[in-house]
Design a protein around this motif. Structure first.
Motif, PDB file in Angstrom:
ATOM      1  N   PHE A 104       0.832  -1.201   0.000  1.00  0.00           N
ATOM      2  CA  PHE A 104       0.000   0.000   0.000  1.00  0.00           C
ATOM      3  C   PHE A 104       0.866   1.250   0.000  1.00  0.00           C
ATOM      4  O   PHE A 104       0.602   2.208  -0.749  1.00  0.00           O
ATOM      5  CB  PHE A 104      -0.923  -0.003   1.220  1.00  0.00           C
ATOM      6  CG  PHE A 104      -1.572   1.334   1.477  1.00  0.00           C
ATOM      7  CD1 PHE A 104      -2.656   1.750   0.722  1.00  0.00           C
ATOM      8  CD2 PHE A 104      -1.082   2.177   2.470  1.00  0.00           C
ATOM      9  CE1 PHE A 104      -3.248   2.992   0.952  1.00  0.00           C
ATOM     10  CE2 PHE A 104      -1.671   3.414   2.704  1.00  0.00           C
ATOM     11  CZ  PHE A 104      -2.755   3.820   1.938  1.00  0.00           C
ATOM     12  N   TRP A 105       1.916   1.258   0.811  1.00  0.00           N
ATOM     13  CA  TRP A 105       2.744   2.451   0.923  1.00  0.00           C
ATOM     14  C   TRP A 105       3.580   2.675  -0.328  1.00  0.00           C
ATOM     15  O   TRP A 105       3.800   3.821  -0.735  1.00  0.00           O
ATOM     16  CB  TRP A 105       3.627   2.351   2.165  1.00  0.00           C
ATOM     17  CG  TRP A 105       2.837   2.531   3.421  1.00  0.00           C
ATOM     18  CD1 TRP A 105       2.569   1.598   4.375  1.00  0.00           C
ATOM     19  CD2 TRP A 105       2.186   3.728   3.834  1.00  0.00           C
ATOM     20  NE1 TRP A 105       1.788   2.130   5.365  1.00  0.00           N
ATOM     21  CE2 TRP A 105       1.536   3.448   5.059  1.00  0.00           C
ATOM     22  CE3 TRP A 105       2.071   5.008   3.299  1.00  0.00           C
ATOM     23  CZ2 TRP A 105       0.798   4.394   5.743  1.00  0.00           C
ATOM     24  CZ3 TRP A 105       1.336   5.955   3.981  1.00  0.00           C
ATOM     25  CH2 TRP A 105       0.713   5.651   5.188  1.00  0.00           C
ATOM     26  N   ILE A 106       4.043   1.607  -0.934  1.00  0.00           N
ATOM     27  CA  ILE A 106       4.783   1.770  -2.190  1.00  0.00           C
ATOM     28  C   ILE A 106       3.878   2.389  -3.250  1.00  0.00           C
ATOM     29  O   ILE A 106       4.270   3.312  -3.977  1.00  0.00           O
ATOM     30  CB  ILE A 106       5.341   0.417  -2.660  1.00  0.00           C
ATOM     31  CG1 ILE A 106       6.428  -0.071  -1.698  1.00  0.00           C
ATOM     32  CG2 ILE A 106       5.898   0.529  -4.078  1.00  0.00           C
ATOM     33  CD1 ILE A 106       6.972  -1.444  -2.033  1.00  0.00           C
ATOM     34  N   THR A 107       2.639   1.894  -3.325  1.00  0.00           N
ATOM     35  CA  THR A 107       1.691   2.444  -4.295  1.00  0.00           C
ATOM     36  C   THR A 107       1.348   3.887  -3.970  1.00  0.00           C
ATOM     37  O   THR A 107       1.268   4.743  -4.866  1.00  0.00           O
ATOM     38  CB  THR A 107       0.405   1.598  -4.315  1.00  0.00           C
ATOM     39  OG1 THR A 107       0.735   0.231  -4.581  1.00  0.00           O
ATOM     40  CG2 THR A 107      -0.556   2.102  -5.376  1.00  0.00           C
ATOM     41  N   ALA A 108       1.162   4.192  -2.688  1.00  0.00           N
ATOM     42  CA  ALA A 108       0.800   5.552  -2.283  1.00  0.00           C
ATOM     43  C   ALA A 108       1.916   6.541  -2.613  1.00  0.00           C
ATOM     44  O   ALA A 108       1.661   7.640  -3.130  1.00  0.00           O
ATOM     45  CB  ALA A 108       0.480   5.579  -0.790  1.00  0.00           C
ATOM     46  N   PHE A 109       3.151   6.169  -2.338  1.00  0.00           N
ATOM     47  CA  PHE A 109       4.255   7.088  -2.604  1.00  0.00           C
ATOM     48  C   PHE A 109       4.540   7.219  -4.097  1.00  0.00           C
ATOM     49  O   PHE A 109       5.124   8.217  -4.526  1.00  0.00           O
ATOM     50  CB  PHE A 109       5.508   6.627  -1.857  1.00  0.00           C
ATOM     51  CG  PHE A 109       5.556   7.098  -0.428  1.00  0.00           C
ATOM     52  CD1 PHE A 109       6.154   8.298  -0.101  1.00  0.00           C
ATOM     53  CD2 PHE A 109       4.985   6.350   0.585  1.00  0.00           C
ATOM     54  CE1 PHE A 109       6.194   8.744   1.209  1.00  0.00           C
ATOM     55  CE2 PHE A 109       5.015   6.779   1.897  1.00  0.00           C
ATOM     56  CZ  PHE A 109       5.618   7.984   2.215  1.00  0.00           C
ATOM     57  N   MET A 110       4.129   6.233  -4.874  1.00  0.00           N
ATOM     58  CA  MET A 110       4.283   6.367  -6.320  1.00  0.00           C
ATOM     59  C   MET A 110       3.425   7.504  -6.863  1.00  0.00           C
ATOM     60  O   MET A 110       3.745   8.088  -7.905  1.00  0.00           O
ATOM     61  CB  MET A 110       3.909   5.057  -7.012  1.00  0.00           C
ATOM     62  CG  MET A 110       4.944   3.954  -6.871  1.00  0.00           C
ATOM     63  SD  MET A 110       6.546   4.383  -7.579  1.00  0.00           S
ATOM     64  CE  MET A 110       6.141   4.454  -9.316  1.00  0.00           C
ATOM     65  N   LEU A 111       2.346   7.846  -6.159  1.00  0.00           N
ATOM     66  CA  LEU A 111       1.513   8.969  -6.583  1.00  0.00           C
ATOM     67  C   LEU A 111       2.267  10.291  -6.486  1.00  0.00           C
ATOM     68  O   LEU A 111       1.921  11.266  -7.166  1.00  0.00           O
ATOM     69  CB  LEU A 111       0.240   9.025  -5.732  1.00  0.00           C
ATOM     70  CG  LEU A 111      -0.687   7.803  -5.827  1.00  0.00           C
ATOM     71  CD1 LEU A 111      -1.881   7.969  -4.894  1.00  0.00           C
ATOM     72  CD2 LEU A 111      -1.150   7.592  -7.266  1.00  0.00           C
TER      73      LEU A 111
END
Length: 338
Positions: A104-111
């Motif tokens: 989740f955090w990897i995806t969130a920071f990709m934003l």
């Protein structure tokens, strides 16, 4: 760095950090000197290879692309590893299991990373770089503060002032020190964007950046090692007692690596574009009727033509990458990172 210091000993460790900084700075200086043989604003490893070893340019650019891609992936791994602990340290995430999920955090920071990766100039990342530097400053202050306060361990193990742990442990820590000075992949882009790329100005930039990095590494390595002795781990922040300051330090590491990913995407994209545009050049060993070599330097100037770099805008040669190609390569690398 503190772990490397524990394995090498303080004398050898400081010497290696300083020597690595000197060699890294000398490499940057050589790049700046080589760039003067290229059109203003068109310096790159690919362009330089065209006047040295044209058929080997693909090797250089492929190595840079692979290296930058791997570093970017490692940064995302760090984000995924640290963020669940950061949320827990701030007392958040109770009842929300997804906040403990690294994916989740990897995806969130990709934003945040994705729009920054689509910026074409390194100069556009100057504000995020300032935030990253503030994060580094906080980490250095934290390590020095705990050393001065002496609140880590009462009796650290015997300090290795001169002796070392052994050649194998020392060599295993050597890449950590070398990696700390990795910035050469962006040097040509910096030279292209500097308003004043005179010899004195570029030398000053190199000296200030390498000097500041080396001083920070020595200070952190020595104080961190003296705080925990030979029991120090690779992540010194995790060894401090749970507190708000250590949680902020973990968050600072996350911010640092998050803003470092676009700095890896930029050279990765440029090198990949050069690899895709590369075509082998036939050997020109034929001679004309007068017996002179066909590839004589009198026939082919040292400086490549401006057409190789695209049209000049504002007196600067622009890299010949179309907007569509730029977008496709950026999207490809970001998708591969995920």
């Amino acid at each position: 760095m503190p772990l490397a210091m524990s394995r090498m000993g303080i004398t050898l460790g400081v010497s290696v950090i300083v020597w690595s900084g000197l060699t890294a700075g000398f490499g940057l200086y050589l790049q700046s000197r080589c760039a003067r043989y290229l059109d203003r604003g068109g310096a790159s490893f690919f362009a330089l290879s065209q006047i040295t070893y044209p058929n080997a340019s693909v090797i250089f650019d492929a190595a840079i692309a692979i290296k930058c891609f791997g570093v970017g992936v490692s940064y995302l791994i760090i984000i995924g590893d640290l963020m669940p602990g950061v949320i827990q340290g701030f007392g958040l995430g109770s009842g929300a299991e997804f906040l403990a999920d690294r994916h989740f955090w990897i995806t969130a920071f990709m934003l945040v990373i994705i729009p920054l990766s689509f910026l074409k100039r390194l100069d556009s990342l100057k504000y995020t770089s300032v935030v990253a530097l503030v994060s580094i400053g906080y980490l250095v202050i934290l390590v020095v503060y705990h050393f001065i306060k002496n609140d880590t361990v009462k009796d650290p193990s015997p300090i290795r002032w001169v002796e070392w742990e052994g050649i194998i442990p020392a060599l295993s820590s050597f890449p950590v020190i070398v990696f700390g000075y990795t910035c050469h992949q962006n040097m040509f882009s910096i030279l292209n964007e500097l308003a004043d790329n005179s010899h004195s100005s570029v030398t000053g930039v190199i000296t200030a950046s390498i000097g500041a990095a080396g001083a920070s590494y020595v200070l952190t390595a020595v104080t961190g090692y003296l705080s925990f002795g030979n029991n120090v781990s690779g992540n010194i922040v995790s060894m401090y007692a749970p507190a708000l300051s250590s949680t902020i330090a973990r968050a600072a590491i996350v911010v640092l690596v998050m803003f470092s990913v676009p700095l890896q995407v930029h050279p990765c994209r440029s090198s990949a574009d050069a690899v895709l545009r590369w075509r082998p050049k036939p050997s020109t060993t034929s001679r004309n009727i007068n017996g002179s070599a066909a590839n004589s330097p009198h026939r082919h100037p040292l400086l490549p033509s401006r057409q190789q770099h695209g049209p000049a805008v504002g007196g600067r040669a622009q890299p010949g990458m179309s907007d569509a190609r730029f977008a496709v390569l950026t999207q490809l690398f970001l998708c591969l990172h995920i």
